[in-house]
Motif scaffolding. Structure first.
Motif, PDB file in Angstrom:
ATOM      1  N   GLN A 160      36.020   7.137  18.350  1.00 15.47           N
ATOM      2  CA  GLN A 160      35.088   5.945  18.302  1.00 15.47           C
ATOM      3  C   GLN A 160      34.463   5.698  19.903  1.00 15.47           C
ATOM      4  O   GLN A 160      33.307   5.414  20.204  1.00 15.47           O
ATOM      5  CB  GLN A 160      35.832   4.700  17.963  1.00 15.47           C
ATOM      6  N   LYS A 161      35.355   6.014  20.570  1.00 18.43           N
ATOM      7  CA  LYS A 161      35.280   5.686  22.440  1.00 18.43           C
ATOM      8  C   LYS A 161      34.192   6.851  22.833  1.00 18.43           C
ATOM      9  O   LYS A 161      33.364   6.696  23.612  1.00 18.43           O
ATOM     10  CB  LYS A 161      36.431   5.765  23.178  1.00 18.43           C
ATOM     11  N   ASN A 162      34.020   8.016  21.986  1.00 15.73           N
ATOM     12  CA  ASN A 162      33.538   9.058  22.452  1.00 15.73           C
ATOM     13  C   ASN A 162      32.276   9.362  21.409  1.00 15.73           C
ATOM     14  O   ASN A 162      31.609  10.489  21.489  1.00 15.73           O
ATOM     15  CB  ASN A 162      34.379  10.359  22.358  1.00 15.73           C
ATOM     16  N   GLY A 163      31.758   8.476  20.884  1.00 16.24           N
ATOM     17  CA  GLY A 163      30.586   8.487  20.332  1.00 16.24           C
ATOM     18  C   GLY A 163      30.455   9.048  18.886  1.00 16.24           C
ATOM     19  O   GLY A 163      29.615   9.291  18.106  1.00 16.24           O
ATOM     20  N   VAL A 164      31.744   8.962  18.158  1.00 14.25           N
ATOM     21  CA  VAL A 164      31.754   9.669  16.910  1.00 14.25           C
ATOM     22  C   VAL A 164      32.425   8.669  16.025  1.00 14.25           C
ATOM     23  O   VAL A 164      33.749   7.982  16.259  1.00 14.25           O
ATOM     24  CB  VAL A 164      32.728  10.583  16.786  1.00 14.25           C
ATOM     25  N   ASN A 165      31.481   8.119  14.904  1.00 11.12           N
ATOM     26  CA  ASN A 165      31.960   6.863  14.027  1.00 11.12           C
ATOM     27  C   ASN A 165      32.897   7.865  12.860  1.00 11.12           C
ATOM     28  O   ASN A 165      32.464   8.899  12.504  1.00 11.12           O
ATOM     29  CB  ASN A 165      30.756   6.258  13.637  1.00 11.12           C
ATOM     30  N   THR A 166      34.017   7.161  12.539  1.00  7.30           N
ATOM     31  CA  THR A 166      34.760   7.473  11.389  1.00  7.30           C
ATOM     32  C   THR A 166      35.013   6.406  10.472  1.00  7.30           C
ATOM     33  O   THR A 166      34.936   5.151  10.771  1.00  7.30           O
ATOM     34  CB  THR A 166      36.257   8.226  11.861  1.00  7.30           C
ATOM     35  N   THR A 167      35.598   6.614   9.301  1.00  5.35           N
ATOM     36  CA  THR A 167      35.924   5.622   8.530  1.00  5.35           C
ATOM     37  C   THR A 167      36.990   6.070   7.486  1.00  5.35           C
ATOM     38  O   THR A 167      37.646   7.338   7.682  1.00  5.35           O
ATOM     39  CB  THR A 167      34.952   5.313   7.333  1.00  5.35           C
ATOM     40  N   ILE A 168      37.911   5.184   6.964  1.00  2.00           N
ATOM     41  CA  ILE A 168      38.858   5.352   6.160  1.00  2.00           C
ATOM     42  C   ILE A 168      38.816   4.997   5.000  1.00  2.00           C
ATOM     43  O   ILE A 168      38.671   3.936   4.402  1.00  2.00           O
ATOM     44  CB  ILE A 168      40.293   4.637   6.871  1.00  2.00           C
ATOM     45  N   GLN A 169      38.725   6.020   3.869  1.00  8.60           N
ATOM     46  CA  GLN A 169      38.457   5.819   2.517  1.00  8.60           C
ATOM     47  C   GLN A 169      39.842   6.176   1.760  1.00  8.60           C
ATOM     48  O   GLN A 169      39.735   7.273   1.590  1.00  8.60           O
ATOM     49  CB  GLN A 169      37.102   6.217   2.014  1.00  8.60           C
ATOM     50  N   TYR A 170      40.857   5.278   1.485  1.00  7.57           N
ATOM     51  CA  TYR A 170      40.786   4.040   1.691  1.00  7.57           C
ATOM     52  C   TYR A 170      42.066   3.462   2.369  1.00  7.57           C
ATOM     53  O   TYR A 170      43.157   4.199   2.104  1.00  7.57           O
ATOM     54  CB  TYR A 170      40.490   3.241   0.327  1.00  7.57           C
ATOM     55  N   PRO A 171      41.982   2.446   3.270  1.00  7.13           N
ATOM     56  CA  PRO A 171      43.167   2.183   3.953  1.00  7.13           C
ATOM     57  C   PRO A 171      44.224   1.661   3.023  1.00  7.13           C
ATOM     58  O   PRO A 171      45.615   1.971   3.823  1.00  7.13           O
ATOM     59  CB  PRO A 171      42.677   1.282   5.078  1.00  7.13           C
TER      60      PRO A 171
END
Ligand SMILES: *Cc1c(COP(=O)(O)O)cnc(C)c1O
Length: 376
Positions: A311-322
């Motif tokens: 996230q700090k380095n310009g790459v968005n991620t998600t968690i499916q599902y937390p």
């Protein structure tokens, strides 16, 4: 603020999914489809929906498709059409969008959660027999992340016990299992057209597919107030219609779905090449099926640390599902302290990295380089 200030041409966040890019890919065709609907003066359940249903049935190699309001509604209507409700149990997984369980609950039935296969994240057929009770009426296998479930084993159990099979295909438009399109294997297949799905509308939408001529009649009654004849209810029903604008947009995107799924496969191959030496688990693919990579999900311990770094380095991620469904407040009370060790472990370690057809090679390289930097 930091994030806003640091934005520049080559330092823009890479999103995990990108429905806007998908719109831009087909902008002219989508704009003219919308204009066509505006000019027609008919905005709900009309010519566009009828055509889309025909084209979507053909795509899925089934005789019927019915457009509805959402993926949740497709599942809910499938259950109602198959007469599953109060007092019945439906076997499914907890490693899914909560929508799968919500639909079972809406129908008045009880979800029974079974653990998943560690390699593929899909329902473990070896554990289904243990979950069967005299109340069991159906199985909802959830094809997850783009990968089909082990349908041979599931259909064998269902046929032996006379259970209905409702395939949750919300993440697998166009995937195949043993050469068969998902959705065409069980009694009915349910799709969502939420904007980020492989086939996404610009709003909500869903569809059911089936080869059963009688079932399709019931589905259509449920979709619109139980109307056979306009204004006259002859059966149970409510409003879960698909609108013309969404159907017209979906027709544009359906024409390009095979191409877009191939792009997702190509991106996934690239990720696999670039990331193969890193200490993380890459997605595994069933040998007898074609994966459509709705998501590209890696597994790693201390996932949150990696997530923050990216996230700090310009790459968005998600968690499916937390949080698995059986651990969520509303569903927890139906599950009597049930433990699903694989599901619970997986939920702690998964991370979805950017995956969508329009992802560019330089973006795949950037994501991969950031991952390499993290481990170096
Ligand atoms: C998206 C999704 C749904 C729900 O679809 P909606 O259109 O959002 O109602 C159901 N099941 C799975 C596995 C999904 O990913």
């Amino acid at each position: 603020m930091d994030y806003l200030c640091s934005r520049s041409e080559n330092n823009v966040m890479i999103p995990c999914a990108n429905p806007k890019a998908q719109y831009l890919s087909y902008r002219d065709d989508i704009n003219s489809a919308i204009q066509r609907v505006l000019d027609s003066g008919w905005y709900v359940l009309g010519e566009e929906v009828t055509r889309f249903e025909k084209e979507f049935a053909q795509f899925n190699t089934v005789s019927h498709a019915v457009g509805v309001g959402s993926g949740t509604e497709a599942l809910h209507i499938a259950l109602r059409a198959l007469d599953i409700g109060q007092g019945d149990e439906v076997i499914t997984t907890a490693h899914t969008a909560v929508a799968t369980a919500s639909a079972i609950d809406l129908a008045g039935a009880k979800p029974i959660f079974v653990d998943i296969e560690p390699d593929f994240f899909t329902i473990d057929p070896d554990l289904i027999e243990d979950a069967i009770t005299p109340k069991t009426k159906a199985i909802i296998p959830v094809h997850i992340y783009g990968q089909p479930c082990n349908m041979d084993a599931i259909m064998e159990i269902a046929n032996k016990n006379n259970f209905k099979v409702i395939e949750d295909c919300a993440q697998t438009h166009g995937a195949e299992y043993n050469g068969k399109r998902v959705g065409s294997i069980g009694d009915v297949g349910c799709f969502s057209f939420y904007p980020t799905k492989n086939l996404g509308a610009i709003g909500d939408g869903g569809a059911l597919v089936t080869n059963d001529d009688q079932l399709v009649e019931k589905i259509k009654l449920l979709r619109e107030y139980g109307w056979k004849e306009r204004y006259i209810s002859s059966a149970e029903g409510w409003n879960s219609r698909l609108d013309e604008m969404q159907a017209a947009i979906l027709r544009v995107k359906l024409k390009n779905l095979n191409k877009d799924n191939n792009l997702r496969r190509r991106h996934s191959k690239k990720y696999n090449e670039l990331l193969k030496d890193l200490p993380l688990e890459l997605p595994k693919t069933r040998s007898n099926s074609s994966h459509v990579f709705h998501l590209f999900v890696i597994k790693i311990e201390q996932r949150n640390k990696l997530r923050d770094y990216l996230q700090k380095n310009g790459v968005n991620t998600t968690i499916q599902y937390p949080v698995p469904v059986h651990k969520q407040k509303y569903f927890q009370k139906m599950c009597s302290e049930k433990s699903l060790p694989v599901t619970e472990q997986v939920a702690k370690n998964i991370l979805s990295i950017p995956m969508y057809p329009e992802l560019e090679e330089k973006e795949i390289n950037k994501v991969s380089n950031k991952l390499k930097d993290y481990f170096s």
